[in-house]
Write a protein that holds these residues in place. Structure first.
Motif, PDB file in Angstrom:
ATOM      1  N   ILE A  71       4.363  13.508 -12.414  1.00  0.00           N
ATOM      2  CA  ILE A  71       4.614  13.337 -13.968  1.00  0.00           C
ATOM      3  C   ILE A  71       3.636  14.250 -14.512  1.00  0.00           C
ATOM      4  CG2 ILE A  71       4.751  11.968 -15.823  1.00  0.00           C
ATOM      5  CD1 ILE A  71       6.204   9.742 -13.952  1.00  0.00           C
ATOM      6  N   ASP A  72       2.169  13.762 -14.619  1.00  0.00           N
ATOM      7  CA  ASP A  72       1.213  14.771 -15.140  1.00  0.00           C
ATOM      8  C   ASP A  72       1.342  15.894 -14.881  1.00  0.00           C
ATOM      9  OD1 ASP A  72       0.074  12.155 -15.945  1.00  0.00           O
ATOM     10  OD2 ASP A  72      -1.430  12.071 -14.255  1.00  0.00           O
ATOM     11  N   LEU A  73       1.677  16.434 -13.657  1.00  0.00           N
ATOM     12  CA  LEU A  73       1.925  17.767 -13.363  1.00  0.00           C
ATOM     13  C   LEU A  73       2.769  18.491 -14.235  1.00  0.00           C
ATOM     14  CD1 LEU A  73       0.898  20.545 -11.868  1.00  0.00           C
ATOM     15  CD2 LEU A  73       2.564  19.688 -10.212  1.00  0.00           C
ATOM     16  N   LEU A  74       4.078  17.751 -14.410  1.00  0.00           N
ATOM     17  CA  LEU A  74       5.277  18.177 -15.190  1.00  0.00           C
ATOM     18  C   LEU A  74       4.862  18.256 -16.516  1.00  0.00           C
ATOM     19  CD1 LEU A  74       8.209  16.488 -13.127  1.00  0.00           C
ATOM     20  CD2 LEU A  74       7.657  19.101 -13.201  1.00  0.00           C
ATOM     21  N   GLU A  75       4.239  17.555 -17.206  1.00  0.00           N
ATOM     22  CA  GLU A  75       3.753  17.150 -18.610  1.00  0.00           C
ATOM     23  C   GLU A  75       3.076  18.406 -18.806  1.00  0.00           C
ATOM     24  OE1 GLU A  75       2.269  13.340 -19.090  1.00  0.00           O
ATOM     25  OE2 GLU A  75       4.115  12.449 -19.685  1.00  0.00           O
ATOM     26  N   ALA A  76       2.078  18.892 -17.798  1.00  0.00           N
ATOM     27  CA  ALA A  76       1.269  19.993 -18.051  1.00  0.00           C
ATOM     28  C   ALA A  76       1.954  21.091 -18.322  1.00  0.00           C
ATOM     29  CB  ALA A  76       0.079  20.089 -17.016  1.00  0.00           C
ATOM     30  N   ASP A  77       3.126  21.185 -17.260  1.00  0.00           N
ATOM     31  CA  ASP A  77       3.831  22.390 -17.097  1.00  0.00           C
ATOM     32  C   ASP A  77       4.711  22.628 -18.298  1.00  0.00           C
ATOM     33  OD1 ASP A  77       4.302  24.595 -15.698  1.00  0.00           O
ATOM     34  OD2 ASP A  77       6.077  23.603 -14.502  1.00  0.00           O
ATOM     35  N   ARG A 112       0.831  -1.186  -0.032  1.00  0.00           N
ATOM     36  CA  ARG A 112      -0.089  -0.054   0.025  1.00  0.00           C
ATOM     37  C   ARG A 112       0.821   1.127   0.085  1.00  0.00           C
ATOM     38  NH1 ARG A 112      -4.695  -2.174   4.114  1.00  0.00           N
ATOM     39  NH2 ARG A 112      -5.742  -3.298   2.401  1.00  0.00           N
ATOM     40  N   GLU A 113       1.984   1.217   0.703  1.00  0.00           N
ATOM     41  CA  GLU A 113       2.947   2.272   0.761  1.00  0.00           C
ATOM     42  C   GLU A 113       3.461   2.565  -0.690  1.00  0.00           C
ATOM     43  OE1 GLU A 113       7.020   3.490   2.997  1.00  0.00           O
ATOM     44  OE2 GLU A 113       5.595   2.471   4.285  1.00  0.00           O
ATOM     45  N   LEU A 114       3.845   1.558  -1.211  1.00  0.00           N
ATOM     46  CA  LEU A 114       4.452   1.653  -2.373  1.00  0.00           C
ATOM     47  C   LEU A 114       3.336   2.055  -3.491  1.00  0.00           C
ATOM     48  CD1 LEU A 114       6.755  -1.601  -2.769  1.00  0.00           C
ATOM     49  CD2 LEU A 114       7.413   0.967  -2.616  1.00  0.00           C
ATOM     50  N   GLN A 115       2.113   1.567  -3.332  1.00  0.00           N
ATOM     51  CA  GLN A 115       1.160   2.099  -4.380  1.00  0.00           C
ATOM     52  C   GLN A 115       0.716   3.762  -4.184  1.00  0.00           C
ATOM     53  OE1 GLN A 115      -2.008  -0.734  -3.308  1.00  0.00           O
ATOM     54  NE2 GLN A 115      -1.665  -1.973  -5.003  1.00  0.00           N
ATOM     55  N   ALA A 116       1.072   4.087  -3.007  1.00  0.00           N
ATOM     56  CA  ALA A 116       0.763   5.479  -2.645  1.00  0.00           C
ATOM     57  C   ALA A 116       1.975   6.176  -3.163  1.00  0.00           C
ATOM     58  CB  ALA A 116       0.832   5.602  -1.219  1.00  0.00           C
ATOM     59  N   GLU A 117       3.229   5.638  -3.198  1.00  0.00           N
ATOM     60  CA  GLU A 117       4.516   6.498  -3.754  1.00  0.00           C
ATOM     61  C   GLU A 117       4.241   6.503  -5.273  1.00  0.00           C
ATOM     62  OE1 GLU A 117       8.217   4.912  -2.701  1.00  0.00           O
ATOM     63  OE2 GLU A 117       7.521   5.009  -0.462  1.00  0.00           O
ATOM     64  N   ILE A 118       3.820   5.415  -5.902  1.00  0.00           N
ATOM     65  CA  ILE A 118       3.611   5.479  -7.425  1.00  0.00           C
ATOM     66  C   ILE A 118       2.458   6.205  -7.886  1.00  0.00           C
ATOM     67  CG2 ILE A 118       2.753   3.901  -9.230  1.00  0.00           C
ATOM     68  CD1 ILE A 118       4.077   1.489  -7.760  1.00  0.00           C
ATOM     69  N   LYS A 119       1.611   6.426  -6.994  1.00  0.00           N
ATOM     70  CA  LYS A 119       0.538   7.381  -7.479  1.00  0.00           C
ATOM     71  C   LYS A 119       1.045   8.818  -7.382  1.00  0.00           C
ATOM     72  CE  LYS A 119      -4.361   8.646  -6.107  1.00  0.00           C
ATOM     73  NZ  LYS A 119      -4.964   8.489  -7.324  1.00  0.00           N
ATOM     74  N   LEU A 120       1.741   9.135  -6.365  1.00  0.00           N
ATOM     75  CA  LEU A 120       2.178  10.373  -6.214  1.00  0.00           C
ATOM     76  C   LEU A 120       3.099  10.802  -7.371  1.00  0.00           C
ATOM     77  CD1 LEU A 120       2.609  12.916  -4.416  1.00  0.00           C
ATOM     78  CD2 LEU A 120       4.510  11.685  -3.373  1.00  0.00           C
TER      79      LEU A 120
END
Length: 118
Positions: A48-54, A35-43
């Motif tokens: 990445i999505d934010l940086l691509e938009a930027d 669950r901790e790894l899944q949370a890190e992956i989601k973050l």
């Protein structure tokens, strides 16, 4: 009086319960790690999505045109003239046009890829 078999069975039952508890505890720890790894992956995916938009915002042609106009004098920018483009026959030869350069004294066996000399 307790028979020997009864004592052995009680000890086996206590050992089985202890092992079962340990396995359950280890599985819960692994689930928490997952669950901790899944949370890190989601973050990371959100980052990445934010940086691509930027990136797409920073690379808008209208914005780049404004920047090039604003800093044209400082950077010495000029539009590319059509004669600055090279024709294919003006480019240097292709890699297949060149002969391989082989050092003197090197045998064909030494040129084989992956060969190891003892």
């Amino acid at each position: 009086m307790l028979r020997t078999l009864d004592v052995v069975l009680v000890v086996a039952m206590v050992a089985a319960a202890t092992i079962t508890y340990q396995i359950k505890h280890a599985a819960e720890e692994k689930l928490a790690e997952v669950r901790e790894l899944q949370a890190e992956i989601k973050l990371q995916e959100e980052t990445i999505d934010l940086l691509e938009a930027d990136w797409s915002l920073l690379n808008q042609p209208s914005r780049l045109q404004q920047l090039s106009t604003a800093f044209e004098a400082e950077l010495g920018l000029k539009p590319i003239a059509p004669e600055q483009m090279a024709e294919p026959d003006e480019l240097p030869g292709r890699a297949s046009d060149f002969e391989p350069q082989i050092a003197e004294g090197v045998t064909d066996a030494e040129l084989t890829t992956g060969s190891v000399q003892p």
